[in-house]
Enzyme design. Structure first.
Site, PDB file in Angstrom:
ATOM      1  N   CYS A 212     -16.392   1.669   1.130  1.00  0.00           N
ATOM      2  CA  CYS A 212     -15.244   0.799   1.422  1.00  0.00           C
ATOM      3  C   CYS A 212     -14.771   0.920   2.861  1.00  0.00           C
ATOM      4  CB  CYS A 212     -14.109   1.083   0.451  1.00  0.00           C
ATOM      5  SG  CYS A 212     -13.367   2.727   0.646  1.00  0.00           S
TER       6      CYS A 212
ATOM      7  N   ARG B 207     -13.748  -8.480   2.088  1.00  0.00           N
ATOM      8  CA  ARG B 207     -12.336  -8.224   1.752  1.00  0.00           C
ATOM      9  C   ARG B 207     -11.523  -9.502   1.981  1.00  0.00           C
ATOM     10  NH1 ARG B 207     -10.192  -3.197   1.644  1.00  0.00           N
ATOM     11  NH2 ARG B 207      -8.534  -4.311   0.569  1.00  0.00           N
TER      12      ARG B 207
ATOM     13  N   GLN C  80     -10.207  -3.818  -3.291  1.00  0.00           N
ATOM     14  CA  GLN C  80     -11.489  -3.368  -2.737  1.00  0.00           C
ATOM     15  C   GLN C  80     -12.632  -3.706  -3.690  1.00  0.00           C
ATOM     16  OE1 GLN C  80     -12.209  -1.630   0.322  1.00  0.00           O
ATOM     17  NE2 GLN C  80     -14.249  -2.245  -0.323  1.00  0.00           N
TER      18      GLN C  80
ATOM     19  N   ARG D 278       0.887  -1.177   0.000  1.00  0.00           N
ATOM     20  CA  ARG D 278       0.000   0.000   0.000  1.00  0.00           C
ATOM     21  C   ARG D 278       0.916   1.216   0.000  1.00  0.00           C
ATOM     22  NH1 ARG D 278      -5.269   1.351   3.603  1.00  0.00           N
ATOM     23  NH2 ARG D 278      -6.086   0.010   1.966  1.00  0.00           N
TER      24      ARG D 278
ATOM     25  N   HIS E  83      -7.524   1.043  -6.330  1.00  0.00           N
ATOM     26  CA  HIS E  83      -7.719   0.139  -5.182  1.00  0.00           C
ATOM     27  C   HIS E  83      -8.427  -1.119  -5.682  1.00  0.00           C
ATOM     28  CE1 HIS E  83      -7.902  -1.176  -1.169  1.00  0.00           C
ATOM     29  NE2 HIS E  83      -8.770  -0.336  -0.630  1.00  0.00           N
TER      30      HIS E  83
ATOM     31  N   ASP F 236     -17.455   7.360  -0.715  1.00  0.00           N
ATOM     32  CA  ASP F 236     -16.161   7.156  -0.047  1.00  0.00           C
ATOM     33  C   ASP F 236     -15.792   8.480   0.613  1.00  0.00           C
ATOM     34  OD1 ASP F 236     -13.714   6.121   0.807  1.00  0.00           O
ATOM     35  OD2 ASP F 236     -12.749   6.279  -1.147  1.00  0.00           O
TER      36      ASP F 236
HETATM   37  N1   CP Z   1     -11.226  -0.169   2.648  1.00  0.00           N
HETATM   38  C1   CP Z   1      -9.956  -0.258   3.028  1.00  0.00           C
HETATM   39  O1   CP Z   1      -9.041  -0.436   2.214  1.00  0.00           O
HETATM   40  O2   CP Z   1      -9.745  -0.143   4.376  1.00  0.00           O
HETATM   41  P1   CP Z   1      -8.347   0.021   5.117  1.00  0.00           P
HETATM   42  O3   CP Z   1      -7.790   1.369   4.760  1.00  0.00           O
HETATM   43  O4   CP Z   1      -8.687  -0.089   6.574  1.00  0.00           O
HETATM   44  O5   CP Z   1      -7.425  -1.073   4.660  1.00  0.00           O
HETATM   45  N1  NVA Z   2     -10.058   6.755  -0.946  1.00  0.00           N
HETATM   46  C1  NVA Z   2      -9.633   6.309   0.360  1.00  0.00           C
HETATM   47  C2  NVA Z   2      -9.839   4.842   0.497  1.00  0.00           C
HETATM   48  C3  NVA Z   2      -9.461   4.266   1.829  1.00  0.00           C
HETATM   49  C4  NVA Z   2      -9.606   2.780   1.911  1.00  0.00           C
HETATM   50  C5  NVA Z   2      -8.180   6.674   0.569  1.00  0.00           C
HETATM   51  O1  NVA Z   2      -7.391   6.539  -0.379  1.00  0.00           O
HETATM   52  O2  NVA Z   2      -7.845   7.121   1.656  1.00  0.00           O
END
Ligand code: CP
Ligand code: NVA
Length: 307
Positions: free
Chosen positions: A264, A292, A137, A107, A134, A225
């Site tokens: 998400c 997930r 997700q 990530r 992502h 989101d």
């Molecule tokens: N939705 C999601 O990716 O959650 P986290 O940021 O907690 O991994």
């Molecule tokens: N769009 C959000 C998603 C988190 C899972 C971010 O990138 O922070």
């Protein structure tokens, strides 16, 4: 080598197979303790290294449990406590981790970094979120939609808010799985047009509008989101611009009666969605979060050629 940096790395047929696999495996272990290994332990002995340059709850825990349920093991690394956080290159980190792990999940912020990781890794690399996309997700989201009895081809998905990484992957999925996306977002916050163009070329109907009601009208699924993603400035001007795109009960009232609400997570109740909607009868957020885990297992199996 099968990297999973975007959904198109797998393609529509593989994603459909992942969804079916996740449904089957989820049913096969229904009611079991979470830490028990699946009967067939298809990734026995496999080690997943996870590198986090941003916070995570769901991605971190679901991948950890996914590899364990498949019979493997994992190590979770935060970049700040790695030499990566002191300037060791992404390429060298990729080479080193490839000597210890059978797959790497990362990530990070710039998408170019995960491409660099994949370019120098000798094992599959999975995108656990970048500023651009992502994909993991969205496999879980599609699984959740199918589980709730909605077929993907021809589905009308409405997105309200920021044109962010999650939306980019939804749009990408639309082109691969043949559903439509109506995007309601303020000017200056459109999704990445490369995903929009590709989805349209794949036959999906992708509509961009500044009118939130138009986006949500008769939708099968309404998705929101956070308005401020990780790494973005908490700008007051952005929050103001987003306010008309809040998913509240009046907004949900424009969608189909049996429309699902999805998010998400993490959510900001009172910003992108009201409490009444996210905790209401149309919300499927807890299934989405649990899925997930089931989706990650199928993504991992795909990376190792088992799907
Ligand atoms: N939705 C999601 O990716 O959650 P986290 O940021 O907690 O991994
Ligand atoms: N769009 C959000 C998603 C988190 C899972 C971010 O990138 O922070």
């Amino acid at each position: 080598m099968r990297h999973f940096l975007n959904l198109s790395d797998a393609g529509g047929n593989a994603i459909a197979a992942m969804i079916n696999d996740a449904i089957d495996r989820k049913a096969a272990r229904h009611g079991w303790p979470r830490g028990k290994v699946d009967a067939d332990a298809p990734l026995a002995g496999h080690m997943l290294a996870m590198v986090f340059e941003k916070n995570s709850t769901r991605t971190r825990v679901s991948f950890d449990m996914a590899i364990r349920q498949l019979g493997g093991t994992s190590v979770v690394l935060n970049s700040t406590s790695m030499q990566l956080g002191r300037g060791e290159s992404v390429a060298d980190t990729a080479r080193v981790l490839s000597g210890y792990a059978d797959a790497i999940m990362s990530r990070t912020d710039e998408h170019a970094k995960i491409e660099e990781l994949a370019a120098h890794a000798a094992v599959p690399v999975i995108n656990g979120l970048t500023d651009l996309s992502h994909p993991c997700q969205i496999v879980a989201d599609l699984l959740t939609i199918v589980e709730h009895g909605k077929a993907l081809p021809g589905l009308e998905v409405a997105w309200l808010g920021d044109g962010n990484n999650v939306l980019n992957s939804i749009v990408e999925a639309a082109g691969l799985m043949k559903f439509n996306v109506r995007i309601g977002c303020p000017e200056g916050y459109d999704p990445d047009m490369r995903f929009v163009d590709a989805a349209r070329a794949g036959g999906a109907n992708i509509t961009l509008t500044r009118d939130p009601v138009k986006a949500v009208q008769d939708a099968d699924v309404v998705v929101a989101d956070t308005w401020i993603s990780m790494g973005q400035d908490h700008a007051e001007a952005k929050l103001q611009a987003m306010m008309p795109y809040q998913v509240n009960e009046a907004m949900m009232g424009h969608a189909k009666d049996d429309a699902l609400f999805m998010h998400c997570l993490p959510a900001h109740r009172g910003e992108e969605v009201t409490e009444a909607v996210i905790d209401g009868p149309q919300s499927v957020i807890w299934d989405e979060a649990e899925n997930r885990l089931h989706a990650q297992k199928s993504i991992l199996r795909w990376c190792f050629g088992q799907i």
